[in-house]
Design an enzyme around this catalytic site. Structure first.
Site, mmCIF file in Angstrom:
data_model
loop_
_atom_site.group_PDB
_atom_site.id
_atom_site.type_symbol
_atom_site.label_atom_id
_atom_site.label_comp_id
_atom_site.label_asym_id
_atom_site.label_seq_id
_atom_site.Cartn_x
_atom_site.Cartn_y
_atom_site.Cartn_z
ATOM 1 C CE LYS A 33 -3.853 -2.352 2.241
ATOM 2 N NZ LYS A 33 -4.673 -2.728 3.278
ATOM 3 C CD GLN A 39 -3.858 -4.451 6.460
ATOM 4 O OE1 GLN A 39 -3.336 -3.632 5.724
ATOM 5 N NE2 GLN A 39 -4.516 -5.467 6.179
ATOM 6 C CG ASP A 63 -10.150 -0.210 4.842
ATOM 7 O OD1 ASP A 63 -9.982 -0.556 3.436
ATOM 8 O OD2 ASP A 63 -9.552 -0.910 5.702
#
Ligand code: NDP
Length: 300
Positions: free
Chosen positions: A58, A102, A125
């Site tokens: 990422k 994460q 997200d």
């Protein structure tokens, strides 16, 4: 012998490359015209090796698109209070437009509490309860990256999706449910199937669009696919075959590809689109935060 492939292969790797190029071009314009560089903060708690690889990728792709990448690596025994305090600082930092924690988090941390602490406008997200509610009511939201990537590929392949029968196999909060909401938003007739669904094969055979997000290697076989249907395989399963490690989807590729009209392979299908959509969401968040026009074709 493997059946002959008939379906068009939807190349997620090439599509993701196109999305990244679009993001990078837009970022360059923002920098030149508005002096704005979007920034993505990724928070990793603990040492899970798979998560560490995702976070590293990422970071690399964020920088390659011209955006700022901020990595926060915290010890596995970080307290909830310390993690929440970091999120509060990132929420207040104007150079950070996107925040990603994460998952999975270590067991002593409450994921829902942590995710819901993120400013919804920075929740790239799309897991914050506000974004879930906005998506569910057809309002502008941050959309979870994997389903957004699937939607982009489907729109690209079909043009308009209105009126098509879509079956989503899997009802998780991160893939199945938001995928179904997005397809509904594009006026598909949507069925969500799951582990209690009766006669799954028959349900799947009704699908013009079949999305598999199950987490079971090669469970969806060709006899479950309507001739000519578009099959999107979200699954990522590591298996061993003939003594070798192999990555397979939730769809049995050879048998499904012999019947389908189009299909995403694994690897090289949905997977690469997920990070590309994370970059797209970060760009969208930066534009919204600054009252600027959103990038076209990169949102739901
Ligand atoms: P979850 O385990 O959270 O959900 C799986 C879903 O599949 C559940 O709703 C479950 O039903 C359903 N299911 C399980 N077994 C069956 C069955 N026999 N018949 C019908 N439905 C069944 O998984 P995720 O949604 O998180 O992930 C799904 C897959 O996608 C995984 O392979 C994962 O690795 C992959 N993935 C890929 C990503 C990418 O970037 N490409 C990103 C995220 C995930 P029930 O609710 O009834 O238990």
């Amino acid at each position: 012998m493997a059946a002959e492939t008939k379906a068009k292969v939807i190349d997620g790797k090439a599509f993701a490359e196109k999305v990244r190029e679009q993001v990078a071009a837009h970022v360059a314009r923002l920098q030149a015209e508005n002096g704005l560089t979007p920034g993505l903060a990724v928070v990793l708690v603990g040492e899970d090796p798979a998560s560490a690889v995702y976070v590293k990728n990422k970071g690399i792709q964020t920088k390659a698109s011209g955006m700022n990448s901020y990595e926060h690596k915290l010890a596995a025994d970080t307290s909830e209070a310390d993690l929440l305090a970091l999120i509060d600082r990132l929420n207040a930092d104007p150079s950070v437009h996107g925040i990603l924690v994460q998952l999975p988090l270590p067991d002593h941390l409450n994921s829902e509490l942590v995710i819901n602490r993120i400013d919804p406008a920075k929740d790239v997200d799309g897991f914050h309860i506000s974004n879930v509610g906005l998506l569910g009511t057809g309002q502008k939201s941050m959309v979870p990256c994997t389903p957004l990537g699937c939607l982009m590929m489907l729109r690209d392949h079909h043009g308009k999706l209105a009126g098509l029968n879509a079956v989503v196999v899997g009802r998780s909060n991160i893939v199945g449910k938001p995928m179904a909401q997005l397809l509904l938003g594009d006026s598909c007739t949507v069925t969500i199937a799951h582990s209690r669904t009766k006669d799954l094969a028959e349900v799947c055979r009704g699908a013009d669009i079949l999305v598999a997000a199950v987490g079971r290697p090669e469970m969806i076989t060709g006899d479950m696919v309507k001739p000519g249907a578009t099959v999107i395989d979200v699954g990522i399963n590591r298996i061993e075959r003939d003594g070798k490690a192999k990555l397979v989807g939730d769809v049995h590729y050879e048998s499904a590809a012999a019947v389908a009209g189009a299909i995403t392979p694994v690897p090289g299908g949905v997977g690469p689109m997920t990070i590309a959509c994370l970059l797209a969401n970060t760009l969208t968040a930066a534009c919204r935060a600054n009252g600027l026009a959103e990038p076209e074709g990169l949102t739901a």
